[in-house]
Scaffold this motif. Structure first.
Motif, PDB file in Angstrom:
ATOM      1  N   VAL A 105       0.853  -1.192   0.000  1.00 21.11           N
ATOM      2  CA  VAL A 105       0.000   0.000   0.000  1.00 21.11           C
ATOM      3  C   VAL A 105       0.889   1.242   0.000  1.00 21.11           C
ATOM      4  O   VAL A 105       2.028   1.212   0.462  1.00 21.11           O
ATOM      5  N   HIS A 106       0.357   2.334  -0.516  1.00 23.82           N
ATOM      6  CA  HIS A 106       1.112   3.583  -0.607  1.00 23.82           C
ATOM      7  C   HIS A 106       0.628   4.534   0.497  1.00 23.82           C
ATOM      8  O   HIS A 106      -0.163   5.442   0.268  1.00 23.82           O
ATOM      9  N   ILE A 107       1.143   4.308   1.688  1.00 21.19           N
ATOM     10  CA  ILE A 107       0.771   5.137   2.823  1.00 21.19           C
ATOM     11  C   ILE A 107       2.000   5.365   3.689  1.00 21.19           C
ATOM     12  O   ILE A 107       2.819   4.455   3.870  1.00 21.19           O
ATOM     13  N   GLU A 113      -5.529   6.726   7.776  1.00 18.03           N
ATOM     14  CA  GLU A 113      -6.406   7.457   6.874  1.00 18.03           C
ATOM     15  C   GLU A 113      -7.827   6.901   6.933  1.00 18.03           C
ATOM     16  O   GLU A 113      -8.024   5.688   7.039  1.00 18.03           O
ATOM     17  N   ARG A 163      -8.616   9.214  -2.979  1.00 14.61           N
ATOM     18  CA  ARG A 163      -7.468   8.973  -2.105  1.00 14.61           C
ATOM     19  C   ARG A 163      -7.345   7.483  -1.780  1.00 14.61           C
ATOM     20  O   ARG A 163      -6.237   6.934  -1.750  1.00 14.61           O
ATOM     21  N   GLU A 166      -5.693   5.814  -4.667  1.00 10.77           N
ATOM     22  CA  GLU A 166      -4.257   6.078  -4.759  1.00 10.77           C
ATOM     23  C   GLU A 166      -3.460   5.236  -3.765  1.00 10.77           C
ATOM     24  O   GLU A 166      -2.391   4.741  -4.089  1.00 10.77           O
ATOM     25  N   THR A 167      -3.976   5.071  -2.553  1.00  8.59           N
ATOM     26  CA  THR A 167      -3.214   4.343  -1.529  1.00  8.59           C
ATOM     27  C   THR A 167      -3.268   2.830  -1.723  1.00  8.59           C
ATOM     28  O   THR A 167      -2.335   2.122  -1.353  1.00  8.59           O
TER      29      THR A 167
END
Length: 292
Positions: A105-107, A113, A163, A166-167
């Motif tokens: 994941v992109h976090i 979040e 969002r 994206e994540t």
């Protein structure tokens, strides 16, 4: 400048269980509570069954229902002890909750979040071993639209939140999503019968929006333990004091969380609330204090 500890429920639960054993708590593994009856006005008999099929009975004057949303002890009271009128029948399956651990994941580290989408909301937070915990709550009517296909539900509902897309667009579940029905929120019956008290989700199920469920479990257990340890009280007095302190500690929190859920399920209000929180540090602090 440091981050709070973030770890999975599995890891945390295991640590707590091992600590309890170290302190001398007798833990009966692979054992289910299957029956409850009165031995005397001040004595309960809890029937348990082990995984090998053998049964046993435990006699006690005080039972703590810490079985979460399932409220197993309270349901045994309802089934076997004649307190039918004291436990309301909930509106079942109004929502479905989902959870899985995701890879890739992109976090950022230290972030949690929360995403709002059609008829639901969800959250994403890093845990141990490079994974992230993804949970979301959605109306059961939406789940039925996708015939239980969770991947399609995530793609066509959750990913409408830009969002969230994206994540998680490159993520892979480390295991299948777990799903559970959620019948109701808010305060439950803290004492379904004399000699029985509830803590955690058995006592009150707070909206997952705030991520405060485990905090309430730990706090309510601490409150009840203090009542039991500090006073040689009759059950009636013990129950009254516990209820007073529980209300004092959690009433506002439950109310604010309930209002947040209602806003989260209305996209316009959710967007407005997010915009306000984005520009107002005072609002963010108020929200954090009101829900914890």
């Amino acid at each position: 400048g440091e981050f709070a500890l973030s770890l999975s429920r599995e890891r945390m639960d295991w640590k707590l269980l091992e600590r309890a054993k170290q302190l001398g708590v007798e833990v009966l593994g692979e054992t289910a509570a299957v029956g409850l009856s009165r031995n005397s006005p001040s004595q309960w008999v809890l029937k348990i069954r082990n995984s090998d099929g053998t049964s046993a009975e435990i006699e006690t004057g005080l039972i703590i229902d810490a079985t979460g949303r399932s409220r197993i002890v309270s349901k045994l009271v309802q089934k076997n002890a004649g307190y039918l009128n004291q436990i309301p029948t909930p509106n079942r399956n109004a929502y479905i909750g989902f959870k899985s651990h995701l890879q890739n994941v992109h976090i950022e580290k230290g972030r949690c979040e929360i995403y709002s989408f059609r008829d639901g909301y969800g959250g994403l937070s890093p845990i141990e071993d490079g994974l992230a915990n993804h949970c979301f709550l959605v109306r059961s009517s939406v789940v039925r639209e996708f015939s239980g296909n969770t991947d399609k539900l995530v793609e066509e509902v959750i990913y409408k939140n830009k969002r969230a897309f994206e994540t998680m667009k490159d993520s892979l579940p480390s295991a299948k999503y777990l799903a559970v029905s959620v019948d109701s929120f808010g305060l439950k019956n803290l004492s379904p019968a004399p000699g029985i008290l509830a803590v955690g989700d058995s006592a009150a199920f707070i909206d997952p929006f705030t991520g405060g469920g485990m905090l309430m479990a730990l706090e309510s257990a601490r409150i009840l333990a203090g009542c039991v340890a500090l006073h040689n009280l009759s059950f009636e007095t013990l129950s009254t004091e516990y209820k007073r302190l529980h209300k004092q500690t959690f009433a506002r929190r439950l109310l604010v969380s309930s209002l947040l859920r209602r806003f989260a399920f209305m996209p316009f209000f959710a967007k407005t609330a997010i915009s306000i929180l984005d520009v107002s540090g005072i609002s963010r602090k108020f929200l954090a204090r009101a829900t914890r």
